[in-house]
Design an enzyme around this catalytic site. Sequence first.
Site, PDB file in Angstrom:
ATOM      1  N   LEU A   1       0.681  -1.136  -0.040  1.00 35.48           N
ATOM      2  CA  LEU A   1      -0.198  -0.025  -0.211  1.00 35.48           C
ATOM      3  C   LEU A   1       0.917   1.240   0.062  1.00 35.48           C
ATOM      4  CD1 LEU A   1      -2.648  -0.874   2.737  1.00 35.48           C
ATOM      5  CD2 LEU A   1      -3.082  -1.241   0.358  1.00 35.48           C
ATOM      6  N   ASP A   2       0.486   2.328  -0.569  1.00 38.90           N
ATOM      7  CA  ASP A   2       1.326   3.471  -0.489  1.00 38.90           C
ATOM      8  C   ASP A   2       1.273   4.192   0.957  1.00 38.90           C
ATOM      9  OD1 ASP A   2       1.013   3.563  -3.210  1.00 38.90           O
ATOM     10  OD2 ASP A   2      -0.695   4.847  -3.375  1.00 38.90           O
ATOM     11  N   ALA A   3       2.496   4.872   1.231  1.00 34.72           N
ATOM     12  CA  ALA A   3       2.347   5.448   2.576  1.00 34.72           C
ATOM     13  C   ALA A   3       1.153   6.103   3.096  1.00 34.72           C
ATOM     14  CB  ALA A   3       3.671   6.379   2.438  1.00 34.72           C
TER      15      ALA A   3
ATOM     16  N   LYS B   1      -6.023   5.326  -7.364  1.00 37.33           N
ATOM     17  CA  LYS B   1      -5.704   6.549  -7.534  1.00 37.33           C
ATOM     18  C   LYS B   1      -5.670   6.807  -9.068  1.00 37.33           C
ATOM     19  CE  LYS B   1      -3.028   7.281  -3.099  1.00 37.33           C
ATOM     20  NZ  LYS B   1      -1.748   7.206  -2.642  1.00 37.33           N
TER      21      LYS B   1
END
Length: 246
Positions: free
Chosen positions: A115-117, A201
């Site tokens: 997962l992204d930060a 996104k």
Amino acid sequence: MRLDKFIGKSTTLSKAQTIEALLNNQVSVNGVVVSKAAFQVHANNQVALDGTVLVLRPFRYLLMNKPANTICANVDQVYPSALHLLSKENEDMRQSPHSTALLKEGSDLHIAGRLDADTTGLILITDDGSWTFNITLPSNDCKKVYRVGLSRPFHAGIIEQFEQGIQLQGETGLTLPATVEQITKKDVLLTITEGKFHQVKRMFAAVGNRVVSLHREQIGDVKLDVALGKWRFLTPLEVTSFDSKV
Ligand code: URA
């Protein structure tokens, strides 16, 4: 498997203690002392430490509710790795067998599906590389459910566009069919089966919207049920639930 790795996976010795035991001639393979860390151990070999035969401990499988500002790499970069949260204090005591000894330092745990930060929610953690392969292989059709907060109101027309596939910038084909369920004006549940870079996104950007919050709630049949920053071991059923996707 390398001899030092075998010792790491069958004892509670740290990497430094393993090297020390090897150099002190405390380790034997089939009765012969071996001090080389890179020595290859095969399935029928008997490895012993100070005369005690070692048995590989089983693989570990966990889930965590990843907080924002943590990353899914093993090495810290701008943010700390989510793996730092694998301490006793962060264990969810409702379902876990309290076996934090399994999480000893120097372990080769990794995160299956990043997962992204700034993304929160469900991550799966293991030291079983082939299990990770099953989960992340696109052809295995493993569904991931995200709760998505949007900057603009959601338009129902997007449901059909996502079902048919979206052309993402820099990709050759369309995205695989995805389903969207509207929760509020600007909140949706999105189910996808791929894991392209920044996929969620980019999908919403491609239809003129912007993701302002992203939280993963489910991977395959495994649902997130621990508080933010907490973790627990997976049940045997959850572990094998990914087998049929192979
Ligand atoms: N899609 C994204 O854009 N980010 C994530 O962290 C996961 C899926």
